[in-house]
Design a protein around this motif. Structure first.
Motif, PDB file in Angstrom:
ATOM      1  N   LYS A  19      11.556 -85.612  31.489  1.00  0.00           N
ATOM      2  CA  LYS A  19      13.001 -85.725  31.344  1.00  0.00           C
ATOM      3  C   LYS A  19      13.617 -84.804  30.289  1.00  0.00           C
ATOM      4  N   LEU A  38      15.217 -93.904  37.477  1.00  0.00           N
ATOM      5  CA  LEU A  38      16.067 -92.721  37.636  1.00  0.00           C
ATOM      6  C   LEU A  38      15.348 -91.419  37.281  1.00  0.00           C
ATOM      7  N   ARG A  91      13.829 -90.319  40.380  1.00  0.00           N
ATOM      8  CA  ARG A  91      14.920 -89.982  41.294  1.00  0.00           C
ATOM      9  C   ARG A  91      15.411 -88.563  40.993  1.00  0.00           C
ATOM     10  N   ASP A  92      15.486 -88.231  39.683  1.00  0.00           N
ATOM     11  CA  ASP A  92      15.940 -86.905  39.285  1.00  0.00           C
ATOM     12  C   ASP A  92      14.894 -85.840  39.589  1.00  0.00           C
ATOM     13  N   SER A  93      13.622 -86.112  39.258  1.00  0.00           N
ATOM     14  CA  SER A  93      12.607 -85.065  39.461  1.00  0.00           C
ATOM     15  C   SER A  93      12.372 -84.802  40.949  1.00  0.00           C
ATOM     16  N   ARG A 138      14.674 -85.148  43.352  1.00  0.00           N
ATOM     17  CA  ARG A 138      15.832 -84.451  43.936  1.00  0.00           C
ATOM     18  C   ARG A 138      15.882 -82.986  43.474  1.00  0.00           C
ATOM     19  N   LEU A 152      23.268 -82.444  41.856  1.00  0.00           N
ATOM     20  CA  LEU A 152      23.737 -83.660  41.187  1.00  0.00           C
ATOM     21  C   LEU A 152      25.134 -83.354  40.655  1.00  0.00           C
ATOM     22  N   HIS A 188      26.303 -81.275  37.532  1.00  0.00           N
ATOM     23  CA  HIS A 188      25.290 -80.272  37.212  1.00  0.00           C
ATOM     24  C   HIS A 188      25.390 -79.098  38.188  1.00  0.00           C
ATOM     25  N   SER A 203      19.701 -77.824  35.872  1.00  0.00           N
ATOM     26  CA  SER A 203      18.759 -78.946  35.857  1.00  0.00           C
ATOM     27  C   SER A 203      17.370 -78.356  35.761  1.00  0.00           C
ATOM     28  N   THR A 209      12.910 -79.489  35.249  1.00  0.00           N
ATOM     29  CA  THR A 209      11.927 -80.557  35.103  1.00  0.00           C
ATOM     30  C   THR A 209      10.530 -80.013  35.340  1.00  0.00           C
TER      31      THR A 209
END
Lengths: 125, 539
Positions: free
Chosen positions: A62, B414, B417-419, B421, B428, B431, B501, B503
């Motif tokens: 993150k 989440l 969910r973020d990584s 997407r 997002l 972003h 973004s 990751t």
């Protein structure tokens, strides 16, 4: 190193002193907080680092976090094996996963650190 | 006396005529008659016509000059087929197709008006023939230049002002599953005003569950708004950028909601139960704004077009916030279908197996109603979002985790969910869409979901005018370093963009990111990380 004998910073680094060499790592509390560690970056050997400034970076999936040095001095050694094996941090945060060794310039700087009991109190806050 | 006339029919007939003639067709009741004008793109009169509504999707048109019937027929046919220029803007298409047939009608059943020479004179004497507030009709643009009418004063929508008036320190909101998350040891974070799980065990494990087995997400923070009523399809067609008339019952699609000045207010999923009953799912952070906006447009008191203040929606709809009735769980990953098959009502299993992407169906789990939508935000080929009642969501959450255990399902937060997407290259909001660069759908590479062939939707002209000089790219690092939001993108020694973004991608074991960069970027470039440049390339 026994965690009870180490000193701690408010940003969760631990410091062990042997003569004029300080060994720095990250407390198991911080390792757990970070959860998925996917990247660590250390300074080069020979670099002079200054109290309060970051000596490296640790990143989870993150976010990125600074590793702060609690003392100024020259980097003598870095733990390269750690960059390739992040699990070491979880398994053994106080022995095998030391991060850098620094030649202490000014031992007065050590006075600001917390001892183990103070650190435990600090975590409760 | 029998008169030649044109029969116009089909589900899109009303919308078709609404755009083709000058009067308000949508207010014409079955059996009713109105007079109107057939104009070309320069607002020149083709003929005065009389229109009778025979049924919901069925109309009769009679030309006042019988000799013009053939001309009118071919004009309508060409508009329906889309092969005729009827506007200076060549991208647009009249909502069709419709069926046009020649037939005969008893003349006395229709009101007949005398033909006047020019539209201007007609407008002077018969302003009732012109419904200027319609979102679109042929000749509308020119008409405004040749006739004078008083333009209405409309209020300007400004959500930022609304926001400030609301209390600043609102407590974090919680989904009905909040206690379940704590029980399972979730690490909670604040996200868009909600207290949500970031992970339960760790992000990498949860990410891998999505890719190799299945993972269950609580996405109860998303907004759900219902749109109902006779005018629902047209309302959504004006509010969103996608072509709502192509949705069938039980289908959904992705779309944008733009402001009148062409900025992205949100990206949403629109679901059609039937042509009078829709709902949309919007981003958590935008839900208040979108609810306000939809209500403002529905009130007809707010400006929806900077250049045409008279424009408004055709018919009011009933808007309802569904958050009290529904919450959403997302079950994503290759095993998600097998898990669902095992727990839904036996009679519905066959239907579920046949369900296609973007379709949804009603079913039940242990007698509890569930709407299953084949959709997701993880990039997985198989994945569902389940709409359930908030009170029953705890039971359904636990059933899926229990019954799906052997198939490897775990709860995911989440973080995963973020990584997932980012890996899939999905945007997002804030972003890769809107945000500090005010990124448009076109720049985000999502122009497919903006149907410029629609003669009108809110923000259309403003978006068309926008210059496109940047784009969103998905990239991977060629050196060991993680790209993060805000890091500069360097090409040939110059900064030409920023990471939006970034990751670690557990599936590929690589460091990846999305970035907003100049159009002329090469395949390989560098990312500046803490003062040093690291090599990266477009995926």
């Amino acid at each position: 190193m026994k965690k009870e004998n180490l000193n701690y910073t408010k940003t969760h680094e631990w410091v062990g002193i042997k003569g004029e060499i300080a060994t720095i790592g990250l407390s198991d509390f911080a390792v757990k907080e970070l959860s998925d560690i996917v990247f660590i970056e250390f300074p080069e050997v020979g670099k002079k680092i200054k109290l309060g400034s970051p000596f490296g970076t640790i990143e989870s999936v993150k976010a990125a976090f600074d590793l702060n040095t609690p003392i100024s001095g020259e980097v003598m050694e870095i733990n390269q094996t750690l960059s390739d094996n992040f699990d070491l941090l979880k398994d053994d945060p106080y022995e095998k996963s030391w991060m850098v060794k620094i030649k202490i310039e000014n031992s007065d700087e050590l006075k600001n650190l917390m001892d183990f009991e103070q650190y435990q109190e600090f975590l409760k806050k | 006396m029998l008169r030649n006339s044109l029969k116009i029919s089909g589900e899109r007939a009303e919308t078709f005529l609404q755009q083709v003639i000058t009067s308000k067709v949508s207010s014409l009741k079955s059996g009713g008659v109105l007079s109107s004008l057939l104009l070309d793109k320069d607002a020149c009169l083709l003929d005065i016509i009389t229109l009778k509504r025979e049924g919901e999707d069925n109309f009769l048109m009679v030309c006042s000059n019988p000799k013009k019937t053939k001309l009118a027929k071919s004009w309508l046919e060409e508009l329906s087929n889309g092969y005729v220029i009827f506007d200076e803007d060549i991208l647009v298409k009249i909502n069709g197709p419709v069926v046009i047939e020649e037939t005969q009608v008893v003349a006395s059943s229709l009101v007949r008006r005398e033909r006047k020479d020019i539209t201007k004179t007609i407008y002077k004497n018969h302003p009732e023939l012109f419904s200027l507030s319609k979102p679109y009709f042929i000749g509308q643009k020119r008409l405004r230049e040749i006739i004078s009418f008083s333009k209405p004063e409309k209020k300007i929508y400004n959500f930022k002002n609304l926001r400030l008036s609301a209390s600043k320190k609102e407590k974090l909101k919680r989904t009905p599953l909040y206690r379940e998350h704590l029980k399972r040891g979730a690490r909670m974070i604040s996200f868009a005003g909600w207290e949500m799980p970031i992970f339960y065990s760790n992000i990498i494990r949860e990410h891998q569950a999505v890719r190799s087995a299945a993972a269950l997400f609580d996405i109860g923070h998303m907004g759900i708004i219902e749109i109902k009523g006779k005018g629902a399809t047209n309302f959504l067609n004006i509010i969103t950028t996608n072509y709502v008339w192509c949705l069938k019952n039980g289908e959904s699609f992705y779309a944008f909601i733009l402001s009148p000045d062409g900025e992205v207010m949100d990206d949403v999923m629109v679901y059609r139960r039937n042509k009078k009953d829709y709902f949309l799912v919007c981003n958590s952070i935008n839900q208040e704004k979108i609810r306000h906006w939809l209500n403002s447009v529905n009130s007809k008191q707010y400006l929806i077009d900077e250049n045409y203040p008279e424009k408004e929606i055709e018919e009011k709809v009933i808007l309802r916030n569904l958050k009290e009735q529904k919450t959403i769980l997302a079950l994503q990953g290759p095993n998600s279908l097998s898990i669902l098959k095992n727990i839904i009502a036996k009679d519905d299993v066959r239907r579920l197996k046949k369900l296609q992407k973007r379709e949804f169906m009603e079913t039940s789990i242990s007698g509890k109603e569930v709407m299953v939508a084949y959709t997701g935000y993880t990039g997985e080929k198989i994945g569902f979002e389940l709409f359930v009642s908030p009170a029953e969501s705890i039971f359904i959450w636990n059933s899926i985790l229990k019954e799906g255990k052997e198939l490897g399902v775990i709860p995911a937060g989440l973080g995963a969910r973020d990584s997932t997407r980012i890996e899939a290259g999905f945007p997002l909001y804030g972003h890769e869409l809107a945000g500090k660069f005010n990124i448009s759908p076109i720049e985000a590479g999502l122009g497919f979901y903006v149907k410029f062939h629609k003669p009108y939707f809110i923000g259309r002209e403003a978006l068309l005018r926008k210059k496109i000089s940047n784009k969103i790219i998905l990239f991977e690092m060629l050196e060991k370093a993680i790209p993060r939001e805000g890091y500069p993108v360097i090409f040939q020694g110059k900064k030409i963009g920023e990471v939006t973004s970034g990751t670690f991608s557990p599936s590929a074991n690589k460091y990846i990111g999305l970035a907003y960069v100049a159009l002329d970027i090469g395949k390989e470039f560098e990312i500046e990380i803490r003062g040093k440049n690291y090599k990266a390339k477009i995926i």
